[in-house]
Every structure is written in structure tokens, then in C-alpha cells.
Design an enzyme around this catalytic site. Structure first.
Site, PDB file in Angstrom:
ATOM      1  CB  CYS A   2      -1.110  -0.075   1.291  1.00  0.00           C
ATOM      2  SG  CYS A   2      -1.733   0.521   1.174  1.00  0.00           S
ATOM      3  CD  GLU A 107      -1.657  -1.639  -4.298  1.00  0.00           C
ATOM      4  OE1 GLU A 107      -0.850  -1.519  -5.297  1.00  0.00           O
ATOM      5  OE2 GLU A 107      -1.619  -1.709  -3.646  1.00  0.00           O
TER       6      GLU A 107
END
Length: 233
Positions: A2, A107
Site C-alpha cells: 500500500c 493500487e
């Protein structure tokens, strides 16, 4: 992993959702749509009085034994499979856990091999609640010369859920509300039991977004338009 996430207010919604008191009066929380490693972020912890509070920490863990604070960008994520045994994280996992609130995160989906296309960013956000409660670990670092104290954090990641596999091969660990008290309790140092809380979650939605949040060099871009849905050609 992340590497970018989003956090929207108001503060009253954040504190109500996590049933926590926000303590940072001098550095109030502001909406951000492109939170990057090495910046200050709100985290939920239990203070010495046993109260659930929201404090600001640097995103990128600085182990208490580190010689300096400049390697934190490399420790913004901790793998859930090994967080309990890696020297940089094992003490933090056992004693200093937190929740990292997020309205969503970004993402990047890898393009088909040989296509020549660039990675497609996606915005991933909770299905039914205003916030994810991302699992985090914390540590404190003190400069031996100046006495400066830096509180820092890292996001724990794991393998993706079935729903998310087509986007990326990792995702943040999300702690369910019913497990918040167990996760946050600093007296709970049962590593085996805590590891049972590290799992993937399917309680999420996602959509493709534009390329404004493409990473290095674009940290200054911070607008709500970054999370707008985008239709790839």
C-alpha cells in the site's frame, strides 16, 4: 503493498466511527487524497491511561534502535506473514499496534506482458462503512543528540482477497470492528492469537481512476478528482 491512500473527514466522523478522542489540536487532520510515505498520518491507539485516542505518526516505521530517521520510507509496509519475526517489526507487533483509518487506498494493476501499456491505478474503498481500519504497528525513535521524539507507523499487508486478485497481489490487513479492542490492547501480547487477525477482506469496492496519482514526483497533486472513476480505453 500500500503506497498511497485517502482519508476524508470531518474530524467528528472520524472520532465517532473509531470512538476515539482526537488529540492533535496543533496539527489538525485535513482531507487528503494522496497520502504518501514519510508524511504525518492519524492513527488510533490506546494511551497510557487506557483511553482510545487518535495521534499523528509518521508513515514509515523508524525502529527505536535505528541510527537515524531517514530509512522510514522503506518501512511503510510490513508483510503480515513475517511481521512477528522481522527485527524491524517484531517488538512493535507484540506491544505497539494501531489502527490506521483510511477512506480508501490506491493500487496499480500491471498491464499484460508485452503490451507496452502503463500500470492502471485503481481506487479501493469500503463497501458499507466510511473507513477501513488498516492494521498497523508503531514505534518511537529518539534522537540521542537533540532529544527529538518521532512516533512512526507501518501498514501490515497480506495476500489479496479473491475479489481483489485481478488488481494486485497484496492488500492492507483490515481489522474488523469486533476485533479493534483486542488488536489495540497493549497488554495483549499473545503473538499467536494476534496473527489470527491477519487476513484478507472482501468487504470492498474498487474502480479504475486516472493517472494523476501515479507515484513519485506527484505528491503535490492532492484533490478529490484523484478518486473519480475513470474508464480505460
Amino acid at each position: 503493498m500500500c503506497g498511497r491512500y485517502v482519508l476524508e473527514g470531518p474530524v467528528s466522523r472520524l472520532t465517532a466511527h473509531f470512538d476515539a478522542r482526537y488529540t492533535e489540536e496543533e496539527s489538525p487532520f485535513k482531507n487528503s487524497y494522496n497520502i504518501a510515505p514519510t508524511t504525518w498520518v492519524p492513527v488510533v491507539r490506546i494511551n497510557r491511561e487506557g483511553e482510545r485516542v487518535i495521534l499523528n505518526h509518521v508513515w514509515g516505521l523508524i525502529p527505536h534502535w535505528a541510527k537515524d530517521k531517514f530509512g522510514s520510507a522503506k518501512l511503510n509496509n510490513a508483510r503480515g506473514e513475517t511481521v512477528h519475526e522481522k527485527p524491524s517489526f517484531r517488538t512493535a507487533f507484540k506491544k505497539f499496534r494501531c489502527l490506521i483509518p483510511a477512506s480508501g487506498y490506491f493500487e496499480w494493476q500491471a498491464p499484460p506482458e508485452g503490451s507496452g501499456n502503463r500500470k492502471q491505478p485503481f481506487y479501493i474503498y469500503p463497501e458499507e462503512t466510511p473507513y477501513f481500519a488498516m492494521a498497523g504497528v508503531c514505534d518511537h525513535w529518539i534522537d540521542k543528540t537533540s532529544g527529538e521524539l518521532v512516533m512512526s507507523t507501518a501498514i501490515i499487508t497480506t495476500e489479496p482477497s479473491e475479489k481483489l486478485k485481478r488488481v494486485h497481489d497484496r492488500m492492507p490487513v483490515m481489522i474488523s470492528k469486533e476485533d479493534w479492542a483486542v488488536w489495540l490492547d497493549p497488554k495483549n501480547q499473545d503473538v499467536k492469537a494476534l496473527r489470527q487477525l491477519i487476513s484478507s477482506s472482501d468487504d470492498l469496492n474498487f474502480h479504475a481512476v486516472g493517472f494523476g496519482v501515479s507515484g513519485v514526483g506527484k505528491n503535490r497533486i492532492d484533490s478529490k478528482g484523484l478518486i473519480d472513476q475513470f474508464e480505460p480505453e
